[in-house]
Design an enzyme around this catalytic site. Structure first.
Site, PDB file in Angstrom:
ATOM      1  CE  LYS A  38       3.683 -24.045  19.395  1.00 17.07           C
ATOM      2  NZ  LYS A  38       2.739 -24.118  20.519  1.00 17.07           N
ATOM      3  NE  ARG A 137      -1.835 -29.265  24.115  1.00 16.73           N
ATOM      4  CZ  ARG A 137      -1.535 -28.298  23.256  1.00 16.73           C
ATOM      5  NH1 ARG A 137      -1.801 -28.429  21.968  1.00 16.73           N
ATOM      6  NH2 ARG A 137      -0.970 -27.186  23.664  1.00 16.73           N
ATOM      7  CE1 TYR A 276       4.345 -39.460 -11.572  1.00 17.02           C
ATOM      8  CE2 TYR A 276       4.492 -37.679  -9.968  1.00 17.02           C
ATOM      9  CZ  TYR A 276       5.096 -38.680 -10.701  1.00 17.02           C
ATOM     10  OH  TYR A 276       6.436 -38.907 -10.578  1.00 17.02           O
ATOM     11  CG  MET A 324       8.672 -36.065  -3.227  1.00 15.70           C
ATOM     12  SD  MET A 324       9.592 -37.608  -3.251  1.00 15.70           S
ATOM     13  CE  MET A 324       8.338 -38.799  -2.820  1.00 15.70           C
TER      14      MET A 324
HETATM   15  C1  LIG Z   1       2.000 -22.898  20.592  1.00 20.08           C
HETATM   16  C2  LIG Z   1       1.581 -22.470  21.933  1.00 20.08           C
HETATM   17  C3  LIG Z   1       1.317 -21.124  22.199  1.00 20.08           C
HETATM   18  C4  LIG Z   1       1.284 -20.068  21.104  1.00 20.08           C
HETATM   19  O1  LIG Z   1       0.063 -20.184  20.394  1.00 20.08           O
HETATM   20  P1  LIG Z   1      -0.336 -19.174  19.211  1.00 20.08           P
HETATM   21  O2  LIG Z   1      -1.740 -19.544  18.919  1.00 20.08           O
HETATM   22  O3  LIG Z   1       0.588 -19.438  18.087  1.00 20.08           O
HETATM   23  O4  LIG Z   1      -0.198 -17.801  19.758  1.00 20.08           O
HETATM   24  C5  LIG Z   1       1.043 -20.770  23.510  1.00 20.08           C
HETATM   25  N1  LIG Z   1       1.011 -21.698  24.499  1.00 20.08           N
HETATM   26  C6  LIG Z   1       1.215 -23.016  24.274  1.00 20.08           C
HETATM   27  C7  LIG Z   1       1.149 -23.984  25.399  1.00 20.08           C
HETATM   28  C8  LIG Z   1       1.499 -23.444  22.988  1.00 20.08           C
HETATM   29  O5  LIG Z   1       1.697 -24.750  22.770  1.00 20.08           O
END
Ligand SMILES: *Cc1c(COP(=O)(O)O)cnc(C)c1O
Length: 383
Positions: A38, A137, A276, A324
């Site tokens: 991701k 969550r 800046y 930037m």
């Molecule tokens: C991102 C994520 C992981 C991986 O986490 P790391 O700390 O990068 O190993 C595992 N499970 C879920 C649900 C995640 O969102």
């Protein structure tokens, strides 16, 4: 070198990736591996990383956040399983069947919609239930389990949850793991309840990198590491606990280096301001290197006057605010600096280095954020 004409680029070490995957395979033992790509593979490049992973057959799954990431990995040639950890919009659910992508379910409407699509297409789909065990969550509470089971029973093509999962709230941020134990107990109780309702999942998965490294009893059938594959520890607490358990510090090597070039060199007299806000004033005649990188690229503005870059293995402190698209570094103390010289923003240069962890420390952030915010426009080069 292919990067001769680039002003800023990211190098990805294939060798370090192989080393880290070997470590993950040893840690996971009999549990299968689902690695996270991701956030553009934590800034490393989704297509570059998933392409390299194709030949690592110990990796069974890619996990992603969104449908768009899953689709990109599939179209990029990823041949094995893909799991979406985040929500999927209703109008994309049918495409999951086409691309053979597995959603994680935490919401009844999504499961019902998948049920009716599966019936119409006469096609099965593997789904994973996300169980709420204490992170609050995404997740299904124990009281809601029966409602979800009813939906599975109503649609023959859904059959049962292929997977059941949860995510720990407090493994990487502490050396006290009572809360993880509490979540694990909740998870096991909910799995039992599913089994008593004839919904025993085929794979159970709970472990991100920190849990994989520190807690064998979280491994179950599948583990879901992310950051460790890229060669970074989830936190100082994780490495401290690992070392206290008698582990070694050589499990993971960072894959990523970020580089740029000096695009202007100039001499500035004493008592001149830089950048800046006039936040830096020279105390002597100063040689400044202008670098074509800024906060747009993912070099945090919080690092203004607070960081260094490496030129030929020597440290050049940042002077003034990060802009930037540009920033300025002091190369007064470095001999032989020339226009066009390579500059290391993250990684090793000669005998010195600067890490994502250092940048995170100086900007009140974490390595995850430093890496995942590296601009996707920066070319990734596999070395
Ligand atoms: C991102 C994520 C992981 C991986 O986490 P790391 O700390 O990068 O190993 C595992 N499970 C879920 C649900 C995640 O969102």
């Amino acid at each position: 070198m292919a990067n001769r004409n680039l002003l800023s680029w990211i190098e990805i070490s294939k060798k370090a990736l192989s080393h880290n995957i070997k470590s993950l395979a040893v840690l996971s033992g009999k549990s299968k591996l689902a690695v996270s790509v991701k956030a553009n593979a934590y800034g490393h490049g989704l297509l570059e990383i998933s392409g390299l992973l194709i030949n690592h057959h110990e990796i069974e799954y890619l996990t992603v956040h969104s449908f768009e990431e899953a689709q990109a990995a599939r179209l990029g040639g990823w041949p094995r399983k893909i799991m979406i950890l985040g929500p999927v919009q209703a109008n994309m659910l049918e495409a999951l069947f086409d691309y053979d992508i597995e959603p994680v379910i935490f919401e009844k409407t999504t499961l019902r919609n998948l049920g009716s699509i599966s019936k119409r297409l006469k096609k099965n789909i593997r789904t994973h239930l996300k169980l709420e065990t204490g992170t609050n969550r995404q997740g299904i509470t124990e009281n809601e389990l029966e409602d979800f089971v009813k939906i599975y029973k109503r649609y023959a093509y859904l059959k049962k949850p292929y997977g059941a999962s949860t995510h720990f709230a407090n493994i990487e941020d502490t050396t006290n793991h009572e809360y993880a134990e509490f979540q694990l107990k909740n998870f096991n109780r909910m799995i039992k309840k599913l089994a008593s309702l004839q919904m025993k999942p085929t794979v159970r998965h709970t472990a991100s990198s920190a849990a994989l490294i520190l807690f064998k009893k979280t491994h179950f059938d599948l583990v879901r590491p992310g950051i460790a594959m890229y060669g970074h520890w989830p936190s100082k607490e994780t490495i401290a606990t690992h070392l206290m358990q008698g582990g070694k510090n050589n499990l993971f090597k960072p894959l990523l280096s970020w580089k740029t070039r000096i695009t202007q060199l100039k001499s500035v007299a004493a008592d001149e301001f830089v950048g800046y806000g006039c936040t830096y004033r020279t105390t002597k005649k100063t040689r400044l290197a202008v670098l074509p990188v800024g906060y747009y690229d993912g070099y945090s503005r919080a690092l203004s006057n607070h960081s260094y870059v490496l030129v030929g293995g020597k440290r050049a402190p940042l002077r003034g605010r990060v802009c930037m698209n540009l920033m300025m570094a002091d190369v007064s103390e470095i001999k032989g600096v020339k226009l066009g010289d390579e500059v290391t923003l993250i990684g090793r240069s000669g005998r010195d280095s600067v890490s994502a962890e250092q940048l995170a420390g100086w900007s009140n952030s974490i390595n995850y954020e430093i890496l995942s915010r590296l601009g996707s426009h920066i070319p990734r080069i596999i070395v």
